[in-house]
Design a protein around this motif. Structure first.
Motif, short mmCIF file in Angstrom:
data_model
loop_
_atom_site.label_atom_id
_atom_site.label_comp_id
_atom_site.label_asym_id
_atom_site.label_seq_id
_atom_site.Cartn_x
_atom_site.Cartn_y
_atom_site.Cartn_z
N LEU A 1 -13.24 6.57 59.81
CA LEU A 1 -11.94 6.57 60.47
C LEU A 1 -11.75 5.25 61.19
O LEU A 1 -12.68 4.76 61.84
CB LEU A 1 -11.85 7.70 61.50
N THR A 2 -10.55 4.68 61.11
CA THR A 2 -10.25 3.47 61.86
C THR A 2 -8.89 3.62 62.53
O THR A 2 -8.02 4.35 62.05
CB THR A 2 -10.22 2.22 60.95
N ALA A 3 -8.74 2.94 63.66
CA ALA A 3 -7.48 2.99 64.41
C ALA A 3 -6.87 1.60 64.47
O ALA A 3 -7.56 0.62 64.77
CB ALA A 3 -7.73 3.50 65.83
N THR A 4 -5.59 1.54 64.19
CA THR A 4 -4.87 0.28 64.31
C THR A 4 -3.41 0.59 64.63
O THR A 4 -2.78 1.42 63.96
CB THR A 4 -4.99 -0.57 63.03
N LEU A 5 -2.90 -0.04 65.67
CA LEU A 5 -1.52 0.20 66.12
C LEU A 5 -1.31 1.70 66.31
O LEU A 5 -2.05 2.34 67.03
CB LEU A 5 -0.53 -0.42 65.14
N GLY A 6 -0.32 2.30 65.66
CA GLY A 6 -0.06 3.72 65.83
C GLY A 6 -0.60 4.57 64.72
O GLY A 6 -0.20 5.72 64.55
N GLN A 7 -1.55 4.02 63.97
CA GLN A 7 -2.04 4.70 62.78
C GLN A 7 -3.54 5.00 62.85
O GLN A 7 -4.29 4.32 63.54
CB GLN A 7 -1.80 3.84 61.53
N MET A 8 -3.92 6.02 62.09
CA MET A 8 -5.31 6.35 61.84
C MET A 8 -5.54 6.29 60.34
O MET A 8 -4.81 6.92 59.57
CB MET A 8 -5.63 7.74 62.39
#
Length: 308
Positions: free
Chosen positions: A288-295
């Protein structure tokens, strides 16, 4: 490549979390579910393999910075800018407890292996340990050796590992009360135990990951190529401890061979400015990765058609 060394390499799903900026993503203990922490003050529980939102937990006063699930998946602990730690009933969404006592924002939370206590690390330089079995709201122990913000806290068996912006990792041995401090040389933004508990992986503001021997503090390997100069960027081990991974300020996740130290893959997040949070599945090649408003959920080719 052997099955145990299969790595996440392709995007399986991109989830629009709709909770402002996503501050952290975390698999639960068995990897079937995950949590996302938002700047909209919420924690969300997902089945990431199906892209299904299961529950939203609201109650923090400001942004949520971290969340973890208990060993039996019945509780979620979360923390954030409101200086508090909250406990949630996973199935009902009810807020069970709110622990206050930190003097500044709380960066990280972690359950012990039995989920009888929850630990929290703060910008105030302390780690506080809260007892979940009693009705008391005061911490049962305060670890205040750090001279700057505590960025991560984790537990393995009888040991607590912390990382701090004062350039140190610290290991507290709960059996004998021994404290082992190790100066890394740069502000430490993330630290984690390897699966066998023998090594520690650290991330620093100097754009380097270091693999350290837990007992001696000796540096075993160093991994470079990513960028982490201005933000907290997390790192992790793969499920089989064969590789290490890190987010980066350039929109990639970098993956290195643990022993050789060689870069083996880069996962591109199109349109992204920074990948700051990541979480590897505990037993399978999912990331799992997080960037801005996304997963983003990454899988290996082997898992492409795996109906999880």
């Amino acid at each position: 490549m052997a099955p145990s060394e299969t790595l996440p390499s392709q995007v399986e799903r991109i989830i629009e979390c709709k909770q402002g900026a996503v501050r952290a993503v975390r698999f639960n203990v068995d990897g079937q579910y995950c949590m996302s922490c938002g700047s909209d003050k919420s924690v969300k529980l997902w089945n990431p393999h199906r892209g299904a939102l299961l529950h939203t937990y609201c109650g923090h006063g400001y942004e949520v910075l971290d969340a973890k699930g208990s060993c039996d998946n019945s509780l979620i602990g979360s923390c954030g800018l409101d200086k508090s730690v909250m406990m949630w009933n996973v199935s009902t969404g009810e807020s069970l407890r709110r622990f206050r006592g930190h003097a500044a924002r709380v960066n990280c939370v972690c359950f012990n292996e039995e989920s009888t206590v929850i630990l929290s690390g703060s910008v105030d330089g302390s780690v506080r340990i809260w007892d979940l079995r009693s009705r008391k709201y005061e911490p049962i122990q305060v670890l205040n050796e750090a001279k700057d913000a505590v960025m991560t806290v984790s537990v393995s068996s009888h040991e607590i590992l912390t990382s701090s912006l004062d350039s140190y990792t610290r290991i507290y041995d709960l059996r004998n009360g021994k404290l082992t401090s190790n100066c890394i040389g740069d502000s430490v933004t993330c630290a984690s135990f390897s699966g066998d508990g023998q090594c520690i992986l650290t991330s620093t503001m100097g754009s380097a990951l270091r693999l350290m021997d837990k007992e001696t503090g000796e540096q075993l390997s160093q991994y470079t190529g990513h960028s982490s100069k201005d933000y907290k960027v997390e790192s992790c081990f793969s499920d089989s401890d064969t590789h290490v991974m890190s987010g980066s300020e350039d929109g990639f996740v970098y993956c290195w061979d643990l022993v050789q130290g060689t870069l083996v893959n880069k996962l591109a997040h199109k349109g992204s400015r920074i990948v700051h949070s990541l979480s590897h599945h505990p037993s399978r090649p999912f990331l799992l990765t997080a960037t801005l408003g996304q997963m983003w959920l990454w899988s290996s080719e082997k898992n492409e058609e795996d109906d999880t």
